[in-house]
Design a protein around this motif. Structure first.
Motif, short mmCIF file in Angstrom:
data_model
loop_
_atom_site.label_atom_id
_atom_site.label_comp_id
_atom_site.label_asym_id
_atom_site.label_seq_id
_atom_site.Cartn_x
_atom_site.Cartn_y
_atom_site.Cartn_z
N ALA A 137 -7.91 5.56 -4.31
CA ALA A 137 -6.58 5.17 -5.06
C ALA A 137 -5.67 5.33 -3.95
O ALA A 137 -4.94 4.22 -3.66
N ALA A 138 -5.61 6.33 -2.63
CA ALA A 138 -4.80 6.17 -1.96
C ALA A 138 -5.00 5.00 -0.66
O ALA A 138 -4.18 4.33 -0.27
N THR A 139 -6.27 4.72 -0.55
CA THR A 139 -6.69 3.42 0.19
C THR A 139 -6.16 2.20 -0.39
O THR A 139 -5.77 1.38 0.30
N ALA A 140 -6.09 1.97 -1.62
CA ALA A 140 -5.58 0.76 -2.38
C ALA A 140 -4.12 0.66 -2.27
O ALA A 140 -3.62 -0.22 -1.79
N GLU A 141 -3.58 1.64 -2.40
CA GLU A 141 -2.03 1.83 -2.23
C GLU A 141 -1.56 1.55 -0.93
O GLU A 141 -0.64 0.84 -0.39
N GLY A 142 -2.07 2.10 0.04
CA GLY A 142 -2.01 2.30 1.62
C GLY A 142 -2.24 0.79 1.96
O GLY A 142 -1.49 0.33 2.99
N ASN A 143 -3.30 0.16 1.45
CA ASN A 143 -3.51 -1.34 1.85
C ASN A 143 -2.54 -2.29 1.44
O ASN A 143 -1.78 -3.23 2.31
N ILE A 144 -1.79 -2.16 0.25
CA ILE A 144 -0.68 -2.74 -0.19
C ILE A 144 0.62 -2.45 0.72
O ILE A 144 1.36 -3.14 1.22
N GLY A 145 0.86 -1.19 1.13
CA GLY A 145 1.93 -0.68 1.92
C GLY A 145 1.79 -1.47 3.36
O GLY A 145 2.89 -1.89 4.01
N ARG A 146 0.52 -1.47 3.94
CA ARG A 146 0.46 -1.91 5.24
C ARG A 146 0.64 -3.54 5.16
O ARG A 146 1.02 -4.09 6.02
N TYR A 147 -0.41 -4.17 4.19
CA TYR A 147 -0.25 -5.53 4.45
C TYR A 147 0.44 -6.41 3.14
O TYR A 147 0.83 -7.57 3.46
N GLY A 148 1.02 -5.70 2.27
CA GLY A 148 1.75 -6.28 1.30
C GLY A 148 0.75 -7.07 0.35
O GLY A 148 -0.56 -6.84 0.36
N ASN A 149 1.33 -7.67 -0.75
CA ASN A 149 0.56 -8.54 -1.60
C ASN A 149 1.24 -9.95 -1.76
O ASN A 149 2.38 -9.88 -2.69
N THR A 150 0.95 -10.99 -1.08
CA THR A 150 1.66 -12.29 -1.38
C THR A 150 1.72 -12.59 -2.57
O THR A 150 2.79 -13.41 -3.16
N HIS A 151 0.80 -12.53 -3.40
CA HIS A 151 0.51 -13.12 -4.93
C HIS A 151 1.54 -12.34 -5.69
O HIS A 151 2.09 -12.96 -6.82
N SER A 152 1.77 -11.15 -5.49
CA SER A 152 2.77 -10.39 -6.59
C SER A 152 4.21 -10.57 -5.70
O SER A 152 5.19 -10.02 -6.49
N GLY A 153 4.24 -10.88 -4.44
CA GLY A 153 5.73 -11.04 -3.76
C GLY A 153 6.11 -9.70 -3.26
O GLY A 153 7.29 -9.17 -2.88
N TRP A 154 4.98 -8.61 -2.97
CA TRP A 154 5.26 -7.36 -2.44
C TRP A 154 5.17 -7.63 -1.09
O TRP A 154 4.12 -8.18 -0.33
N MET A 155 6.32 -7.10 -0.27
CA MET A 155 6.39 -7.21 1.12
C MET A 155 5.65 -5.98 1.68
O MET A 155 5.68 -4.82 1.17
N PRO A 156 5.26 -5.98 3.05
CA PRO A 156 4.48 -4.67 3.68
C PRO A 156 5.63 -3.93 3.95
O PRO A 156 6.99 -4.37 4.38
N VAL A 157 5.57 -2.54 3.92
CA VAL A 157 6.71 -1.59 4.05
C VAL A 157 6.17 -0.72 5.30
O VAL A 157 7.21 0.12 5.97
N CYS A 158 5.16 -0.80 5.98
CA CYS A 158 4.77 -0.06 7.02
C CYS A 158 5.34 -0.63 8.32
O CYS A 158 5.28 0.27 9.35
#
Length: 181
Positions: free
Chosen positions: A120-141
């Motif tokens: 679970a932490a790996t999945a959330e960390g991946n989104i935090g590091r690289y973002g998700n362009t499909h959802s419009g989430w920017m990387p925060v790292c």
């Protein structure tokens, strides 16, 4: 049937029992160390910074996933200490297949718990590091790099604990098999 009994003796040699006991103790100590370190890193990770003129505060407690990682590691750490005491008790008590079966179930459940928290932490960390362009989430790292690096360290420590627990599960299962046959 005689050939099966020749392949798997009722009681393994004393040297094999001592080797398995030493491996279990060593792996359990490593598991305690890895989970304790992972818990400590998660609980002490926080960073405050400014992004686009807005104050940004990153803490593990803001994310249910990172809370789950911290609590899963803490629970596995405590249960690993208890299982270490149980192994010492079993080595003085004698070998009863039922006791080793319960130890196998205990190791298996701890393995699954630490794997769930790590994944679970790996999945959330991946989104935090690289973002998700499909959802419009920017990387925060890019803004809270210190926090992200600490969380990455914690996840790596959790996966090391997972590897130790997998080896313990295999050892416990083979110990049940050696004694029961």
């Amino acid at each position: 049937m005689a050939s099966l009994e020749a392949k798997f003796p009722q009681n393994p040699p004393l040297k094999t029992q001592k080797l398995v006991l030493g491996a279990q103790i060593g792996l359990r100590i490593l598991t305690v160390s890895f989970t304790l370190a992972a818990t400590w890193v998660v609980l002490t990770s926080r960073q405050s910074t400014m992004a686009f003129g807005i104050p940004v505060d990153a803490r593990y407690s803001y994310s249910p996933t990172f809370k789950f990682l911290a609590f899963a590691n803490a629970i596995v750490c405590v249960l690993s200490v208890l299982s270490l005491l149980l192994v010492f008790f079993l080595c003085h008590q004698g070998s009863n297949p039922a006791k080793f079966y319960y130890l196998f179930l205990h190791d298996l459940s701890m393995t699954l718990l630490v794997l769930a928290g790590s994944a679970a932490a790996t999945a959330e960390g991946n989104i935090g590091r690289y973002g998700n362009t499909h959802s419009g989430w920017m990387p925060v790292c890019d803004y809270v790099g210190k926090f992200c690096n600490k969380m990455t360290t914690s996840v790596i420590l959790s996966y090391l604990a997972f590897a130790c627990l997998v080896m313990l599960t295999i050892l416990s299962a083979s110990n049940c098999r050696l004694i029961q046959v």
